[in-house]
Scaffold this motif. Structure first.
Motif, short mmCIF file in Angstrom:
data_model
loop_
_atom_site.label_atom_id
_atom_site.label_comp_id
_atom_site.label_asym_id
_atom_site.label_seq_id
_atom_site.Cartn_x
_atom_site.Cartn_y
_atom_site.Cartn_z
N GLY A 18 14.68 13.39 10.08
CA GLY A 18 15.88 12.81 10.65
C GLY A 18 15.75 11.35 11.07
N THR A 19 14.97 10.58 10.32
CA THR A 19 14.81 9.17 10.66
C THR A 19 14.53 8.35 9.42
OG1 THR A 19 13.60 7.55 11.99
CG2 THR A 19 12.34 9.43 11.20
N GLU A 20 15.07 7.15 9.42
CA GLU A 20 14.82 6.19 8.34
C GLU A 20 13.56 5.37 8.62
OE1 GLU A 20 16.65 5.67 5.37
OE2 GLU A 20 17.45 7.62 5.96
N ARG A 21 12.93 5.59 9.76
CA ARG A 21 11.74 4.83 10.15
C ARG A 21 10.50 5.26 9.38
NH1 ARG A 21 10.58 5.02 16.09
NH2 ARG A 21 9.32 3.24 15.54
N ILE A 22 10.58 6.37 8.64
CA ILE A 22 9.44 6.86 7.87
C ILE A 22 9.37 6.10 6.54
CG2 ILE A 22 8.48 8.86 6.65
CD1 ILE A 22 8.31 9.13 9.68
N SER A 23 8.19 5.61 6.20
CA SER A 23 7.98 4.92 4.93
C SER A 23 6.72 5.46 4.28
CB SER A 23 7.82 3.42 5.12
OG SER A 23 9.00 2.86 5.66
N VAL A 24 6.80 5.69 2.97
CA VAL A 24 5.63 6.09 2.20
C VAL A 24 5.17 4.84 1.46
CG1 VAL A 24 4.74 7.63 0.43
CG2 VAL A 24 6.51 8.45 2.00
N ILE A 25 3.96 4.40 1.75
CA ILE A 25 3.44 3.13 1.26
C ILE A 25 2.45 3.37 0.12
CG2 ILE A 25 2.29 0.98 1.91
CD1 ILE A 25 4.95 1.59 3.43
N PRO A 26 2.77 2.88 -1.08
CA PRO A 26 1.83 3.05 -2.19
C PRO A 26 0.54 2.29 -1.94
CG PRO A 26 3.71 1.69 -2.86
CD PRO A 26 3.94 2.12 -1.46
N GLY A 31 -6.70 4.41 -6.67
CA GLY A 31 -7.72 5.25 -6.05
C GLY A 31 -7.68 5.28 -4.54
N MET A 32 -6.89 4.42 -3.92
CA MET A 32 -6.78 4.42 -2.46
C MET A 32 -5.68 5.40 -2.04
SD MET A 32 -7.28 0.41 -1.49
CE MET A 32 -7.40 0.74 0.25
N SER A 33 -5.66 5.72 -0.76
CA SER A 33 -4.69 6.69 -0.24
C SER A 33 -3.28 6.13 -0.15
CB SER A 33 -5.11 7.12 1.17
OG SER A 33 -6.33 7.79 1.15
N VAL A 34 -2.32 7.01 -0.32
CA VAL A 34 -0.93 6.70 -0.04
C VAL A 34 -0.76 6.89 1.46
CG1 VAL A 34 1.45 7.42 -0.44
CG2 VAL A 34 -0.18 7.44 -2.33
N GLU A 35 -0.21 5.89 2.15
CA GLU A 35 -0.09 5.96 3.60
C GLU A 35 1.35 6.27 4.03
OE1 GLU A 35 -3.64 3.03 5.06
OE2 GLU A 35 -1.67 2.11 4.72
N ILE A 36 1.46 6.90 5.18
CA ILE A 36 2.75 7.20 5.79
C ILE A 36 2.86 6.33 7.04
CG2 ILE A 36 4.21 8.97 6.82
CD1 ILE A 36 3.57 9.47 3.88
N GLU A 37 3.96 5.59 7.13
CA GLU A 37 4.22 4.76 8.31
C GLU A 37 5.45 5.26 9.04
OE1 GLU A 37 4.72 0.67 7.23
OE2 GLU A 37 2.60 0.35 6.86
N ALA A 38 5.43 5.07 10.35
CA ALA A 38 6.60 5.35 11.19
C ALA A 38 6.82 4.11 12.03
CB ALA A 38 6.39 6.57 12.06
N GLY A 39 7.91 3.41 11.77
CA GLY A 39 8.20 2.20 12.53
C GLY A 39 7.13 1.13 12.36
N GLY A 40 6.51 1.06 11.19
CA GLY A 40 5.52 0.04 10.91
C GLY A 40 4.09 0.41 11.30
N GLU A 41 3.89 1.58 11.89
CA GLU A 41 2.55 2.03 12.29
C GLU A 41 2.10 3.14 11.36
OE1 GLU A 41 0.34 4.13 16.10
OE2 GLU A 41 2.31 3.25 16.38
N VAL A 42 0.90 3.00 10.81
CA VAL A 42 0.35 4.04 9.92
C VAL A 42 0.06 5.28 10.77
CG1 VAL A 42 -1.55 4.68 8.39
CG2 VAL A 42 -0.61 2.37 8.31
#
Length: 87
Positions: A18-26, A31-42
């Motif tokens: 329920g938020t647009e603050r979630i981002s999936v960062i390639p 070979g590196m991990s895909v990161e999940i951010e919430a409001g700019g914080e991993v």
């Protein structure tokens, strides 16, 4: 993960949480991990698993102790056994 997979997982997480603050960062490099951010914080990493013809995604959230609010100080009522010992 492909760009399409990342976009689809991001849309799902935003809808689910329920938020647009979630981002999936390639990853910046292969070979590196895909990161999940919430409001700019991993806050974690996302992993793709393809087994027996089925694809799933595992989200690993990391919560640092230093990021938690202080513990609430509550007065606990004595247990019945502790009350009997005081007598």
């Amino acid at each position: 993960m492909t760009k399409s997979e990342i976009e689809r997982v991001q849309a799902y997480l935003r809808r689910l949480l329920g938020t647009e603050r979630i981002s999936v960062i390639p990853p910046k490099q292969a070979g590196m991990s895909v990161e999940i951010e919430a409001g700019g914080e991993v806050i974690g990493t996302l992993h793709r698993d393809a087994e027996d013809g089925e694809v799933s995604y595992a989200l690993h959230l990391t919560i640092l102790e230093e990021d938690l609010p202080p513990a609430a100080q509550r007065m606990l009522a004595p247990t019945p056994a502790a009350a009997k010992r005081k007598r």
